[in-house]
Design a protein around this motif. Structure first.
Motif, PDB file in Angstrom:
ATOM      1  N   GLY A   1      -5.463  10.862  23.440  1.00 20.52           N
ATOM      2  CA  GLY A   1      -6.508  11.329  22.531  1.00 20.52           C
ATOM      3  C   GLY A   1      -6.048  12.522  21.722  1.00 20.52           C
ATOM      4  O   GLY A   1      -6.334  12.628  20.526  1.00 20.52           O
ATOM      5  N   THR A   2      -5.320  13.430  22.363  1.00 25.98           N
ATOM      6  CA  THR A   2      -4.796  14.593  21.655  1.00 25.98           C
ATOM      7  C   THR A   2      -3.821  14.155  20.573  1.00 25.98           C
ATOM      8  O   THR A   2      -3.794  14.702  19.475  1.00 25.98           O
ATOM      9  CB  THR A   2      -4.094  15.542  22.642  1.00 25.98           C
ATOM     10  OG1 THR A   2      -5.041  15.966  23.618  1.00 25.98           O
ATOM     11  CG2 THR A   2      -3.551  16.767  21.928  1.00 25.98           C
ATOM     12  N   ALA A   3      -3.002  13.146  20.879  1.00 20.21           N
ATOM     13  CA  ALA A   3      -2.051  12.653  19.886  1.00 20.21           C
ATOM     14  C   ALA A   3      -2.781  12.052  18.693  1.00 20.21           C
ATOM     15  O   ALA A   3      -2.375  12.248  17.547  1.00 20.21           O
ATOM     16  CB  ALA A   3      -1.128  11.610  20.536  1.00 20.21           C
ATOM     17  N   ARG A   4      -3.877  11.302  18.959  1.00 14.31           N
ATOM     18  CA  ARG A   4      -4.649  10.729  17.855  1.00 14.31           C
ATOM     19  C   ARG A   4      -5.245  11.836  16.986  1.00 14.31           C
ATOM     20  O   ARG A   4      -5.234  11.755  15.763  1.00 14.31           O
ATOM     21  CB  ARG A   4      -5.784   9.849  18.399  1.00 14.31           C
ATOM     22  CG  ARG A   4      -5.318   8.544  19.008  1.00 14.31           C
ATOM     23  CD  ARG A   4      -6.497   7.592  19.110  1.00 14.31           C
ATOM     24  NE  ARG A   4      -6.273   6.620  20.155  1.00 14.31           N
ATOM     25  CZ  ARG A   4      -6.808   6.689  21.357  1.00 14.31           C
ATOM     26  NH1 ARG A   4      -7.588   7.696  21.683  1.00 14.31           N
ATOM     27  NH2 ARG A   4      -6.566   5.765  22.265  1.00 14.31           N
ATOM     28  N   ALA A   5      -5.781  12.865  17.646  1.00 10.21           N
ATOM     29  CA  ALA A   5      -6.328  13.982  16.881  1.00 10.21           C
ATOM     30  C   ALA A   5      -5.235  14.664  16.082  1.00 10.21           C
ATOM     31  O   ALA A   5      -5.434  15.064  14.935  1.00 10.21           O
ATOM     32  CB  ALA A   5      -6.981  14.994  17.829  1.00 10.21           C
TER      33      ALA A   5
ATOM     34  N   GLU B   1      -2.594  16.177  11.204  1.00  9.02           N
ATOM     35  CA  GLU B   1      -1.325  16.177  10.483  1.00  9.02           C
ATOM     36  C   GLU B   1      -1.494  15.542   9.111  1.00  9.02           C
ATOM     37  O   GLU B   1      -0.899  16.001   8.130  1.00  9.02           O
ATOM     38  CB  GLU B   1      -0.267  15.415  11.295  1.00  9.02           C
ATOM     39  CG  GLU B   1       1.158  15.614  10.824  1.00  9.02           C
ATOM     40  CD  GLU B   1       1.523  14.707   9.652  1.00  9.02           C
ATOM     41  OE1 GLU B   1       2.397  15.107   8.844  1.00  9.02           O
ATOM     42  OE2 GLU B   1       0.947  13.612   9.549  1.00  9.02           O
ATOM     43  N   GLY B   2      -2.325  14.493   9.035  1.00 10.70           N
ATOM     44  CA  GLY B   2      -2.575  13.864   7.743  1.00 10.70           C
ATOM     45  C   GLY B   2      -3.270  14.810   6.777  1.00 10.70           C
ATOM     46  O   GLY B   2      -2.922  14.883   5.592  1.00 10.70           O
TER      47      GLY B   2
ATOM     48  N   LEU C   1      -2.349  23.298  11.467  1.00 10.42           N
ATOM     49  CA  LEU C   1      -1.287  22.835  12.364  1.00 10.42           C
ATOM     50  C   LEU C   1      -0.981  23.793  13.509  1.00 10.42           C
ATOM     51  O   LEU C   1      -0.459  23.368  14.542  1.00 10.42           O
ATOM     52  CB  LEU C   1       0.002  22.612  11.562  1.00 10.42           C
ATOM     53  CG  LEU C   1       0.012  21.427  10.606  1.00 10.42           C
ATOM     54  CD1 LEU C   1       1.242  21.481   9.707  1.00 10.42           C
ATOM     55  CD2 LEU C   1      -0.027  20.102  11.370  1.00 10.42           C
ATOM     56  N   LEU C   2      -1.295  25.076  13.342  1.00 13.33           N
ATOM     57  CA  LEU C   2      -0.843  26.071  14.300  1.00 13.33           C
ATOM     58  C   LEU C   2      -1.213  25.767  15.750  1.00 13.33           C
ATOM     59  O   LEU C   2      -0.344  25.844  16.635  1.00 13.33           O
ATOM     60  CB  LEU C   2      -1.357  27.461  13.891  1.00 13.33           C
ATOM     61  CG  LEU C   2      -0.805  28.646  14.680  1.00 13.33           C
ATOM     62  CD1 LEU C   2       0.715  28.702  14.582  1.00 13.33           C
ATOM     63  CD2 LEU C   2      -1.407  29.953  14.182  1.00 13.33           C
TER      64      LEU C   2
ATOM     65  N   ASN D   1       9.662  14.515  15.688  1.00 15.86           N
ATOM     66  CA  ASN D   1      10.206  14.462  14.324  1.00 15.86           C
ATOM     67  C   ASN D   1       9.177  14.889  13.278  1.00 15.86           C
ATOM     68  O   ASN D   1       9.512  15.577  12.307  1.00 15.86           O
ATOM     69  CB  ASN D   1      10.720  13.057  14.026  1.00 15.86           C
ATOM     70  CG  ASN D   1      11.936  12.698  14.861  1.00 15.86           C
ATOM     71  OD1 ASN D   1      12.713  13.567  15.252  1.00 15.86           O
ATOM     72  ND2 ASN D   1      12.102  11.417  15.164  1.00 15.86           N
ATOM     73  N   THR D   2       7.930  14.480  13.476  1.00 18.66           N
ATOM     74  CA  THR D   2       6.871  14.889  12.545  1.00 18.66           C
ATOM     75  C   THR D   2       6.675  16.397  12.598  1.00 18.66           C
ATOM     76  O   THR D   2       6.516  17.054  11.563  1.00 18.66           O
ATOM     77  CB  THR D   2       5.556  14.182  12.884  1.00 18.66           C
ATOM     78  OG1 THR D   2       5.732  12.764  12.749  1.00 18.66           O
ATOM     79  CG2 THR D   2       4.436  14.633  11.958  1.00 18.66           C
TER      80      THR D   2
END
Length: 306
Positions: free
Chosen positions: A156-160, A165-166, A184-185, A214-215
């Protein structure tokens, strides 16, 4: 007087009962003049003892406490809401006067704000919250286990993170680097902390981890270029030290340009990284040795500026 308020920048807005719309349109209850905000982005449903938030099909989504929402969601005191890059905070006046709530809480050492035990960052000032010890009251924290990429919470954190990021990428493309950094911080800070404690974040252990890594490197380099902040160059070296990864050719070439443009002269993390790289040199093939050589050249440029 309404029980609930919405903090936006330095303003506290009373939330009357009913619907409170948020968007770029001047017809919204709160109009945000930001190109990353949809005309009608979200709505708050304000009830006598509860507030719910709903995304109105916006382009960039709504994020609450680091998680993108996909349905009507109940808000609680000090929840942080992101509408595009704009941060809003829900204030429940009943919780401001009554601190003896039923659940466990954490007191922020920076501003004294009261936060739910599950929070990682203070809803008032954004400071990372300490775990356990004197910062808690009412109940003790449960032990915190190292996260796993298979953990549903991490997924879920990755989806957020993808959503944020978008939004940050759009802000960067518009030259709005300060907004992108603010978005982003928290994720970059969490990512570096995780890399320093979790060996599964090392090279080639997991494709998802590689993509996130990488992102994040690309974002850090974009912030370094746009803000002229050496801390983001430091961040790139620190996360490579933490993960034991050899930098990609693209990262090395970008760093050569950024270091020269900004006259970067902080060798601490560069030295630590080169020491690690040299300890692995016997395992490198020709392409890896070439990259290591380019890193030596980069270090010489940085050292020459001291």
């Amino acid at each position: 007087m309404s029980r609930f308020r919405l903090r936006y920048q330095s303003t506290h807005l009373e939330l009357p009962l009913g619907e409170f719309s948020i968007g770029r349109s001047s017809k919204c209850s709160l109009s945000l003049g930001d190109e990353l905000v949809s005309r009608r982005h979200a709505v708050l449903h304000v009830e006598p003892s509860a507030v719910f938030i709903e995304d109105l099909g916006s382009r960039n989504g709504v994020v609450v406490n680091g998680a993108a929402i996909d349905c009507r969601c109940r808000l609680t005191h000090m929840d942080r809401i992101y509408i595009g890059p704009q941060e809003l905070v829900l204030i429940d006046s009943a919780k401001m006067t009554d601190q003896q709530e039923t659940g466990p809480h954490v007191i922020c050492s920076g501003c004294g704000g009261v936060n739910g035990a599950s929070r990682r960052f203070c809803g008032e000032c954004g400071k990372r919250l300490a775990l356990g010890g004197s910062d808690t009251y009412k109940e003790a924290h449960r032990p915190v286990m190292p996260p796993s990429w298979d953990d549903p919470e991490e997924t879920g954190t990755a989806r957020a993170g993808d959503v944020m990021e978008g939004i940050a990428s759009k802000a960067i493309s518009m030259g709005r680097y300060e907004e992108a950094e603010r978005i982003l911080l928290p994720f970059m800070d969490t990512l570096l902390g995780r890399a320093m404690r979790d060996s599964s974040f090392g090279p080639s252990e997991n494709p998802d981890a590689d993509a996130v890594f990488n992102t994040a490197i690309g974002n850090a380099l974009a912030l370094a270029r746009g803000l002229g902040e050496p801390k983001w160059i430091d961040w790139v070296f620190r996360i490579h030290v933490a993960t034991g990864r050899l930098m990609s050719a693209e990262t090395i070439e970008t760093l050569h340009r950024v270091v020269r443009d900004q006259k970067y002269h902080r060798p601490r993390f560069v030295r630590a990284y080169l020491e690690m790289i040299r300890s692995q040199a016997s395992e490198y093939g020709p392409s890896e040795r070439f990259r290591a050589g380019r890193l030596d050249g980069l270090a010489e440029v940085i050292e020459a500026r001291r």
